[in-house]
Design an enzyme around this catalytic site. Structure first.
Site, mmCIF file in Angstrom:
data_model
loop_
_atom_site.group_PDB
_atom_site.id
_atom_site.type_symbol
_atom_site.label_atom_id
_atom_site.label_comp_id
_atom_site.label_asym_id
_atom_site.label_seq_id
_atom_site.Cartn_x
_atom_site.Cartn_y
_atom_site.Cartn_z
ATOM 1 N N ASN A 20 0.878 -1.177 0.000
ATOM 2 C CA ASN A 20 0.000 0.000 0.000
ATOM 3 C C ASN A 20 0.910 1.220 0.000
ATOM 4 O O ASN A 20 1.482 1.568 1.029
ATOM 5 C CB ASN A 20 -0.887 -0.023 1.252
ATOM 6 C CG ASN A 20 -1.646 1.283 1.432
ATOM 7 O OD1 ASN A 20 -1.709 2.105 0.523
ATOM 8 N ND2 ASN A 20 -2.216 1.483 2.616
ATOM 9 N N TRP A 21 1.052 1.826 -1.170
ATOM 10 C CA TRP A 21 1.972 2.970 -1.285
ATOM 11 C C TRP A 21 1.434 4.199 -0.550
ATOM 12 O O TRP A 21 2.163 5.170 -0.376
ATOM 13 C CB TRP A 21 2.184 3.334 -2.748
ATOM 14 C CG TRP A 21 2.985 2.338 -3.543
ATOM 15 C CD1 TRP A 21 3.521 1.150 -3.106
ATOM 16 C CD2 TRP A 21 3.354 2.462 -4.924
ATOM 17 N NE1 TRP A 21 4.191 0.530 -4.134
ATOM 18 C CE2 TRP A 21 4.107 1.302 -5.260
ATOM 19 C CE3 TRP A 21 3.119 3.416 -5.912
ATOM 20 C CZ2 TRP A 21 4.619 1.101 -6.548
ATOM 21 C CZ3 TRP A 21 3.633 3.212 -7.184
ATOM 22 C CH2 TRP A 21 4.381 2.065 -7.498
ATOM 23 N N LYS A 22 0.179 4.197 -0.182
ATOM 24 C CA LYS A 22 -0.476 5.389 0.367
ATOM 25 C C LYS A 22 -0.267 6.561 -0.607
ATOM 26 O O LYS A 22 -0.085 6.330 -1.803
ATOM 27 C CB LYS A 22 0.037 5.723 1.764
ATOM 28 C CG LYS A 22 0.049 4.513 2.693
ATOM 29 C CD LYS A 22 0.159 4.926 4.114
ATOM 30 C CE LYS A 22 0.476 3.730 4.977
ATOM 31 N NZ LYS A 22 -0.058 3.833 6.314
ATOM 32 N N HIS A 81 -9.743 0.946 4.658
ATOM 33 C CA HIS A 81 -8.465 1.219 5.326
ATOM 34 C C HIS A 81 -8.730 2.181 6.487
ATOM 35 O O HIS A 81 -9.550 3.091 6.380
ATOM 36 C CB HIS A 81 -7.463 1.829 4.337
ATOM 37 C CG HIS A 81 -6.073 1.872 4.899
ATOM 38 N ND1 HIS A 81 -5.675 2.837 5.781
ATOM 39 C CD2 HIS A 81 -5.008 1.042 4.737
ATOM 40 C CE1 HIS A 81 -4.410 2.614 6.125
ATOM 41 N NE2 HIS A 81 -3.986 1.516 5.501
ATOM 42 N N GLU A 131 -7.187 4.652 7.576
ATOM 43 C CA GLU A 131 -7.011 6.079 7.272
ATOM 44 C C GLU A 131 -8.267 6.635 6.612
ATOM 45 O O GLU A 131 -8.650 7.786 6.842
ATOM 46 C CB GLU A 131 -5.760 6.266 6.395
ATOM 47 C CG GLU A 131 -4.486 6.064 7.223
ATOM 48 C CD GLU A 131 -3.267 5.607 6.438
ATOM 49 O OE1 GLU A 131 -3.266 5.682 5.200
ATOM 50 O OE2 GLU A 131 -2.303 5.158 7.093
ATOM 51 N N GLU A 168 -5.600 -4.968 10.458
ATOM 52 C CA GLU A 168 -4.622 -3.901 10.641
ATOM 53 C C GLU A 168 -4.946 -3.127 11.914
ATOM 54 O O GLU A 168 -5.770 -2.191 11.883
ATOM 55 C CB GLU A 168 -4.657 -2.942 9.448
ATOM 56 C CG GLU A 168 -4.300 -3.581 8.128
ATOM 57 C CD GLU A 168 -3.701 -2.576 7.158
ATOM 58 O OE1 GLU A 168 -2.605 -2.833 6.681
ATOM 59 O OE2 GLU A 168 -4.310 -1.511 6.921
ATOM 60 N N GLY A 177 2.006 2.476 10.565
ATOM 61 C CA GLY A 177 2.918 3.613 10.397
ATOM 62 C C GLY A 177 3.565 4.063 11.683
ATOM 63 O O GLY A 177 4.152 5.141 11.750
ATOM 64 N N SER A 208 3.195 -1.946 10.381
ATOM 65 C CA SER A 208 4.635 -1.914 10.658
ATOM 66 C C SER A 208 5.329 -3.243 10.388
ATOM 67 O O SER A 208 6.242 -3.637 11.121
ATOM 68 C CB SER A 208 4.886 -1.436 12.096
ATOM 69 O OG SER A 208 4.405 -0.112 12.255
ATOM 70 N N GLY A 250 2.620 -1.125 4.256
ATOM 71 C CA GLY A 250 2.603 0.300 3.931
ATOM 72 C C GLY A 250 4.010 0.809 3.659
ATOM 73 O O GLY A 250 4.572 0.623 2.581
ATOM 74 N N GLY A 251 4.607 1.458 4.652
ATOM 75 C CA GLY A 251 5.903 2.117 4.485
ATOM 76 C C GLY A 251 6.953 1.252 3.798
ATOM 77 O O GLY A 251 7.658 1.719 2.889
HETATM 78 C C1 PEP Z 1 -0.978 0.302 5.836
HETATM 79 O O1 PEP Z 1 -1.032 1.492 5.581
HETATM 80 O O2 PEP Z 1 -1.855 -0.481 5.407
HETATM 81 C C2 PEP Z 1 0.136 -0.194 6.661
HETATM 82 C C3 PEP Z 1 0.098 -1.428 7.089
HETATM 83 O O3 PEP Z 1 1.139 0.703 6.908
HETATM 84 P P1 PEP Z 1 2.573 0.417 7.603
HETATM 85 O O4 PEP Z 1 3.083 -0.903 7.056
HETATM 86 O O5 PEP Z 1 3.419 1.562 7.224
HETATM 87 O O6 PEP Z 1 2.323 0.313 9.074
#
Ligand code: PEP
Length: 250
Positions: free
Chosen positions: A9-11, A95, A97, A167, A173, A211, A232-233
Site C-alpha cells: 500500500n503505497w499510500k 483502510h 485512514e 490492521e 505507520g 509496521s 505500507g511504508g
Molecule cells: C498500511 O497502511 O496499510 C500499513 C500497514 O502501513 P505500515 O506498514 O506503514 O504500518
C-alpha cells in the site's frame, strides 16, 4: 491450501521517476512461486504506469479506494468499472485512514465492498481496532462488528474469495507491530467469526498489516492464521518489499 498474498500500500506517495525504479526492481525481484501472490496498490494517477510496468510480471496491482457508485454526479470519485476497464485487480476498502480521516463508516465500507465485487474486482477489506479500543478490551467486538457489517450487506458468498486484512490502527505507520501472538489471536477470531456465517469462509486469505518490516515478517507470517501481509511504508523500498514477500513463502 489457503492462498498466500503480500500487497503493498503505497499510500499517497510516489512520483513517475521513483515509481519507475521501484516497479522495475519488483518486476525483476518477484517471480511466480507456488501459491504466493504479490500486488502493489498505488494512487489513482499512477495506475496506468503501474499497469504498463508490471505487464507480464508476477506482480498484480490494485487501487486504494473505490466509489460505492457505478457512475454519475460524484465529482472526485473513481468507479470500479473504470478501474476494471484497464486491468485493475484489487481495491482496498475500509483502510483505517479512510475510516478515520474521511468518515467512512461500516455501511459505506460495505457499499464499497459490494461495488468492487460488482465491477469484478477483489476487495482487500481492512479491519482493526484503535489503541483505546484495545485497551478497553474491545478488539473482538470492533473487528466482529466491522466484519459482520460487510457479510450482512454483501452476503457470505461475496467474501469467499475476497482478501481480509487485519490492521490494528495503533500499529499502522508507528513502527510498533502487533506481536505474532496478538495478531494470530485476532486472525483466529476473524476466521472463526466468518466461518460461523458460512463454513466456506474459513478459507479466506487474511493478511496482517501494521509496521511489517523484513525483520519481523517471518515470525508474523509463520502464524497459522496469517496468510501474508498488507505492507505500507516498507512497500516503498524494493529490497524491503521483496524480502517481506520472501518471508511469506511456505
Ligand atoms: C498500511 O497502511 O496499510 C500499513 C500497514 O502501513 P505500515 O506498514 O506503514 O504500518
Amino acid at each position: 491450501m489457503r492462498a498466500r498474498f503480500v500487497a503493498g500500500n503505497w499510500k499517497m506517495n510516489g512520483s513517475l521517476r521513483a515509481n519507475a525504479g521501484l516497479l522495475d526492481a519488483l518486476k525483476a525481484g518477484l517471480k511466480r512461486s507456488g501459491n504466493l501472490e504479490y500486488a502493489v496498490c498505488a494512487p489513482f494517477p499512477y495506475l496506468g504506469q503501474v499497469s504498463a510496468a508490471l505487464s507480464g510480471s508476477a506482480v498484480t496491482w490494485g487501487a486504494h479506494n473505490i466509489s460505492e457508485h457505478d457512475a454519475g454526479a460524484y465529482t472526485g470519485e473513481v468507479s470500479g468499472a473504470m478501474l476494471r476497464e484497464f486491468g485493475c485487480r484489487y481495491a482496498i476498502v475500509g483502510h483505517s485512514e479512510r475510516r478515520a480521516l474521511y468518515g467512512e463508516d461500516d455501511a459505506r465500507v460495505a457499499a464499497k465492498f459490494i461495488a468492487a465485487r460488482r465491477a469484478g474486482l477483489t476487495p482487500i477489506l481492512c479491519v482493526g481496532e484503535t489503541l483505546e479500543q484495545r485497551e478497553r478490551d474491545e478488539t473482538e467486538s470492533v473487528v466482529g462488528r466491522q466484519l459482520d457489517a460487510v457479510v450482512s450487506a454483501a452476503g457470505a458468498p461475496a467474501l469467499a474469495d475476497a482478501v481480509l486484512a487485519y490492521e490494528p490502527v495503533w500499529a499502522i505507520g508507528t513502527g510498533r507491530n502487533a506481536t505474532p501472538q496478538q495478531a494470530q489471536q485476532v486472525h483466529a477470531f476473524a476466521r472463526k467469526r466468518l466461518a460461523a456465517r458460512d463454513p466456506a469462509l474459513a478459507a479466506v486469505t487474511i493478511l496482517y498489516g501494521g509496521s511489517v518490516k523484513p525483520g519481523n515478517a517471518k515470525e508474523l507470517f509463520a502464524m497459522p492464521d496469517i496468510d501474508g501481509g498488507l505492507i505500507g511504508g516498507a512497500s516503498l523500498s524494493a529490497p524491503d518489499f521483496i524480502a517481506i514477500c520472501a518471508a511469506a513463502r511456505r
